[in-house]
Design a protein around this motif. Structure first.
Motif, PDB file in Angstrom:
ATOM      1  N   PRO A  37     -89.135 -71.653   1.141  1.00  0.00           N
ATOM      2  CA  PRO A  37     -88.222 -70.924   0.249  1.00  0.00           C
ATOM      3  C   PRO A  37     -87.365 -69.949   1.035  1.00  0.00           C
ATOM      4  N   VAL A  38     -86.055 -69.997   0.812  1.00  0.00           N
ATOM      5  CA  VAL A  38     -85.114 -69.164   1.557  1.00  0.00           C
ATOM      6  C   VAL A  38     -84.139 -68.508   0.581  1.00  0.00           C
ATOM      7  N   GLU A  39     -83.943 -67.205   0.716  1.00  0.00           N
ATOM      8  CA  GLU A  39     -82.946 -66.482  -0.059  1.00  0.00           C
ATOM      9  C   GLU A  39     -81.775 -66.129   0.861  1.00  0.00           C
ATOM     10  N   VAL A  40     -80.585 -66.596   0.505  1.00  0.00           N
ATOM     11  CA  VAL A  40     -79.422 -66.400   1.355  1.00  0.00           C
ATOM     12  C   VAL A  40     -78.876 -64.980   1.252  1.00  0.00           C
ATOM     13  N   GLY A  41     -78.808 -64.432   0.034  1.00  0.00           N
ATOM     14  CA  GLY A  41     -78.309 -63.077  -0.155  1.00  0.00           C
ATOM     15  C   GLY A  41     -76.827 -62.960   0.170  1.00  0.00           C
ATOM     16  N   GLU A  42     -76.386 -61.779   0.587  1.00  0.00           N
ATOM     17  CA  GLU A  42     -74.992 -61.531   0.914  1.00  0.00           C
ATOM     18  C   GLU A  42     -74.864 -60.799   2.243  1.00  0.00           C
ATOM     19  N   GLU A  43     -73.731 -61.004   2.902  1.00  0.00           N
ATOM     20  CA  GLU A  43     -73.404 -60.300   4.129  1.00  0.00           C
ATOM     21  C   GLU A  43     -72.409 -59.183   3.811  1.00  0.00           C
ATOM     22  N   THR A  44     -72.506 -58.082   4.526  1.00  0.00           N
ATOM     23  CA  THR A  44     -71.555 -56.982   4.379  1.00  0.00           C
ATOM     24  C   THR A  44     -70.562 -57.026   5.535  1.00  0.00           C
ATOM     25  N   LEU A  45     -69.292 -57.267   5.209  1.00  0.00           N
ATOM     26  CA  LEU A  45     -68.222 -57.215   6.203  1.00  0.00           C
ATOM     27  C   LEU A  45     -67.534 -55.866   6.070  1.00  0.00           C
ATOM     28  N   SER A  46     -67.411 -55.135   7.168  1.00  0.00           N
ATOM     29  CA  SER A  46     -66.863 -53.784   7.104  1.00  0.00           C
ATOM     30  C   SER A  46     -65.768 -53.570   8.133  1.00  0.00           C
ATOM     31  N   ALA A  47     -64.926 -52.576   7.879  1.00  0.00           N
ATOM     32  CA  ALA A  47     -63.857 -52.187   8.794  1.00  0.00           C
ATOM     33  C   ALA A  47     -63.732 -50.669   8.772  1.00  0.00           C
ATOM     34  N   GLN A  48     -63.370 -50.106   9.921  1.00  0.00           N
ATOM     35  CA  GLN A  48     -63.194 -48.662  10.030  1.00  0.00           C
ATOM     36  C   GLN A  48     -61.876 -48.367  10.737  1.00  0.00           C
ATOM     37  N   VAL A  49     -61.113 -47.415  10.192  1.00  0.00           N
ATOM     38  CA  VAL A  49     -59.810 -47.071  10.762  1.00  0.00           C
ATOM     39  C   VAL A  49     -59.701 -45.569  10.982  1.00  0.00           C
ATOM     40  N   ARG A  50     -58.806 -45.180  11.903  1.00  0.00           N
ATOM     41  CA  ARG A  50     -58.433 -43.781  12.123  1.00  0.00           C
ATOM     42  C   ARG A  50     -56.936 -43.664  11.860  1.00  0.00           C
ATOM     43  N   ILE A  51     -56.550 -42.668  11.045  1.00  0.00           N
ATOM     44  CA  ILE A  51     -55.152 -42.502  10.663  1.00  0.00           C
ATOM     45  C   ILE A  51     -54.704 -41.071  10.963  1.00  0.00           C
ATOM     46  N   ALA A  52     -53.545 -40.944  11.593  1.00  0.00           N
ATOM     47  CA  ALA A  52     -52.918 -39.649  11.825  1.00  0.00           C
ATOM     48  C   ALA A  52     -51.740 -39.518  10.857  1.00  0.00           C
TER      49      ALA A  52
END
Length: 242
Positions: free
Chosen positions: A221-236
């Protein structure tokens, strides 16, 4: 005599004054700096993974090194045959580790002379990329049934993350702008033009597999679930008076 002495002095004073006036004047005026604020923001999206990588291995022992390798090769070939029968293409199979090393006494090969090497242990591990996750549990069960006794994973992943990272990046920029606005208003200022945007990173962490114990001749038995894709930015951003 006194009059003749004063004339040259006066002439020198006039000349010096004229030369000094003609010299360019260097003024140390501080450069005007644009008031600005620099903030960071993070955004993420949840995506169902579509591939998984599992590591399937076989470990064998024998009193003879060559025999240990021969046993291992035969057992590994059998496992890979079952994996191929489950729909895994050859391009998705990659040997990740092979080892052969001596061991001392074990329950199967007790030491008789009280010293020296008793057995040799051969181990072969193959990384398997599974693209049809509906068959992942079947592949794990079939591998154990075929003789695999060293299995780890799976590590789930998204095969084309760029399709989804755009949403994460937009959310990261929105978060940064909202943060900057809060700081600016607290300081009695308003946000002006965006001066620069830089991405600090984007991607997804490898999850930890918490599946059930492997059962011989059964689909795991395998549960796939979800992946978290993230991004981070710096703004002036420029700051202006309201």
């Amino acid at each position: 005599m006194r009059k003749a002495f004063l004339v040259p002095v006066a002439a020198f004073a006039v000349a010096f004054s004229t030369a000094a006036w003609a010299e360019p004047q260097q003024l140390n005026v501080p450069a005007q700096r644009t008031p600005m604020i620099e903030v960071s923001g993070t955004g993420s999206v949840q995506v169902k993974p579509d591939i998984a990588v599992i590591r399937i291995g076989v470990a064998t022992e024998d009193a003879n090194a060559e025999a240990a390798v021969a046993k291992n090769s035969a057992a590994t070939a059998k496992v890979l045959s079952e994996v191929a029968a489950a729909g895994i293409e050859k391009k998705d199979l990659q040997t990740s580790q092979f080892s052969l090393y001596p061991q001392t006494a074990t329950a199967s090969y007790p030491r008789k002379d009280g010293a020296g090497i008793t057995t040799f242990r051969a181990s072969n591990t193959v990384s398997v990329t599974v693209r049809n996750l509906d068959r992942l549990g079947e592949i794990l069960g079939a591998s154990v049934a075929a003789g695999s006794n060293r299995i780890s994973g799976p590590d789930f992943a998204v095969s084309e993350p760029e399709k989804y990272l755009g949403d994460a990046r937009r959310k990261a920029v929105e978060a940064a702008l909202a943060k900057a606005k809060t700081y600016a208003e607290a300081a009695g200022m308003k946000l002006g033009a965006v001066l620069s945007i830089a991405e600090d990173g984007a991607g997804s962490p490898a999850p930890v597999f918490r599946g059930a114990a492997y059962a011989k001749a059964q689909s795991v038995p395998v549960e796939v679930g979800e992946e978290t894709l993230s991004a981070q930015v710096r703004i002036a951003i420029e700051l202006i008076k309201p």
